[in-house]
Write a protein that holds these residues in place. Sequence first.
Motif, PDB file in Angstrom:
ATOM      1  N   ILE A  38      54.459  39.719  27.358  1.00  7.27           N
ATOM      2  CA  ILE A  38      54.155  39.370  28.727  1.00  7.27           C
ATOM      3  C   ILE A  38      52.805  40.004  29.240  1.00  7.27           C
ATOM      4  O   ILE A  38      52.209  39.332  30.154  1.00  7.27           O
ATOM      5  CB  ILE A  38      55.267  40.237  29.346  1.00  7.27           C
ATOM      6  N   GLY A  39      52.264  41.174  28.548  1.00  9.71           N
ATOM      7  CA  GLY A  39      51.120  41.556  29.058  1.00  9.71           C
ATOM      8  C   GLY A  39      49.826  40.824  28.590  1.00  9.71           C
ATOM      9  O   GLY A  39      49.145  40.539  29.378  1.00  9.71           O
ATOM     10  N   VAL A  40      49.918  40.110  27.587  1.00 10.49           N
ATOM     11  CA  VAL A  40      48.879  39.169  27.008  1.00 10.49           C
ATOM     12  C   VAL A  40      48.978  38.142  27.780  1.00 10.49           C
ATOM     13  O   VAL A  40      47.781  37.484  28.449  1.00 10.49           O
ATOM     14  CB  VAL A  40      49.247  38.870  25.520  1.00 10.49           C
ATOM     15  N   PHE A  41      50.036  37.366  28.255  1.00  9.48           N
ATOM     16  CA  PHE A  41      50.016  35.990  28.972  1.00  9.48           C
ATOM     17  C   PHE A  41      49.518  36.334  30.491  1.00  9.48           C
ATOM     18  O   PHE A  41      48.774  35.660  30.931  1.00  9.48           O
ATOM     19  CB  PHE A  41      51.253  35.130  28.746  1.00  9.48           C
ATOM     20  N   SER A  42      50.197  37.404  30.866  1.00 10.02           N
ATOM     21  CA  SER A  42      49.828  37.874  32.476  1.00 10.02           C
ATOM     22  C   SER A  42      48.349  38.067  32.375  1.00 10.02           C
ATOM     23  O   SER A  42      47.976  37.878  33.481  1.00 10.02           O
ATOM     24  CB  SER A  42      50.904  38.689  32.815  1.00 10.02           C
ATOM     25  N   THR A  43      47.921  38.930  31.520  1.00  5.20           N
ATOM     26  CA  THR A  43      46.425  39.271  31.472  1.00  5.20           C
ATOM     27  C   THR A  43      45.356  38.059  31.402  1.00  5.20           C
ATOM     28  O   THR A  43      44.570  37.869  32.240  1.00  5.20           O
ATOM     29  CB  THR A  43      46.256  40.153  30.338  1.00  5.20           C
ATOM     30  N   LEU A  44      45.719  36.908  30.688  1.00  6.92           N
ATOM     31  CA  LEU A  44      45.103  36.075  30.617  1.00  6.92           C
ATOM     32  C   LEU A  44      45.006  35.035  31.796  1.00  6.92           C
ATOM     33  O   LEU A  44      43.938  34.797  32.412  1.00  6.92           O
ATOM     34  CB  LEU A  44      45.462  34.851  29.415  1.00  6.92           C
ATOM     35  N   LEU A  45      46.173  35.024  32.493  1.00 11.15           N
ATOM     36  CA  LEU A  45      46.242  34.327  33.810  1.00 11.15           C
ATOM     37  C   LEU A  45      45.738  35.129  34.897  1.00 11.15           C
ATOM     38  O   LEU A  45      44.721  34.419  35.573  1.00 11.15           O
ATOM     39  CB  LEU A  45      47.937  34.326  34.152  1.00 11.15           C
ATOM     40  N   ALA A  46      45.623  36.460  35.002  1.00  8.75           N
ATOM     41  CA  ALA A  46      45.092  37.287  36.006  1.00  8.75           C
ATOM     42  C   ALA A  46      43.736  37.322  35.860  1.00  8.75           C
ATOM     43  O   ALA A  46      42.970  37.022  36.796  1.00  8.75           O
ATOM     44  CB  ALA A  46      45.715  38.645  35.905  1.00  8.75           C
TER      45      ALA A  46
END
Length: 311
Positions: A105-113
């Motif tokens: 969750i952290g990796v994908f949300s960070t990439l998107l953000a």
Amino acid sequence: MALPKHADTLERIWHYAYLVICGLIFLFLIAPILVVIPLSFNVEPYFTFTEKMLKLDPTGYSMRWYDLLLTFGMVDPDVVRDGAWWADAWANSNWINATKNSIIIGVFSTLLATALGTFAALGLSRPEMPYRRTIMAVLISPMIVPIIITATGLFFFYSAIGIADWSIFGWKIPYLGVVLAHATLGIPFVIITVTATLVGFDHSLTRAAASMGADPVTTFFKVQMPLILPGVISGGLFAFVTSFDEVVVVLFVGGLDEQTIPRQMWNGIREQISPAILSVATILVVISIALLTTVELLRRRSERLRGMSPG
């Protein structure tokens, strides 16, 4: 700051009083961390210092709670720790599964953000952008609005659009609601850090690139991106920490199988109070210190690239 030699008595008193006040404030802020770390090594299942711990007796300390992070939830944790044991831990350990969920969750949300926040900061940094202040206020509002209000709004919005049932070619998209929610919370941090980096950016470089025939995409990746990269990475790290540490939104929009580390800690406090929670907290403190150190190093590098710092 050193005290000047010509300081009078009153200035000297205030100088040392100021140092004492700052030290007390720092101690007040850091004391909970200083208490949690040694308690995570308590051999007894208590949240208090035992007599052996106070006497620094080695028998009063143990790694059992760190070991419990691996074994809690396993089918057969007491067998020989061979390949099958580690496979069992990887598949069934509650804390390991929570860690995997938090990282995904952290990796994908960070990439998107990071992507959305960087493009937003680039647009807001242009002087011809209309209603910049209003747009900026709206974009950073998730940082200002109480998290419980954001979580409640996301819960009703996701329920209305049925995001839990979304799929691609019959494949249900896992973590979608939580990833989008955490990206929403992380975007303000990216915007602020990238905008601060763009303050010292020399826009004549982009005009020079354009005059030499470079298109906007080439200008961005060859001219702007290398200079603002430290700010982008810093914003991404803040977004990752925000996602990794967030529990309220996960409780509202996360599914039963989307247990993250903060949610697992919350469940542990409610259902089974164990010093294993202190072990997780200690590990998170170490990770946070490492990330903050990285952010500081990137900030100094960014200042050197922009010529704002001599060293």
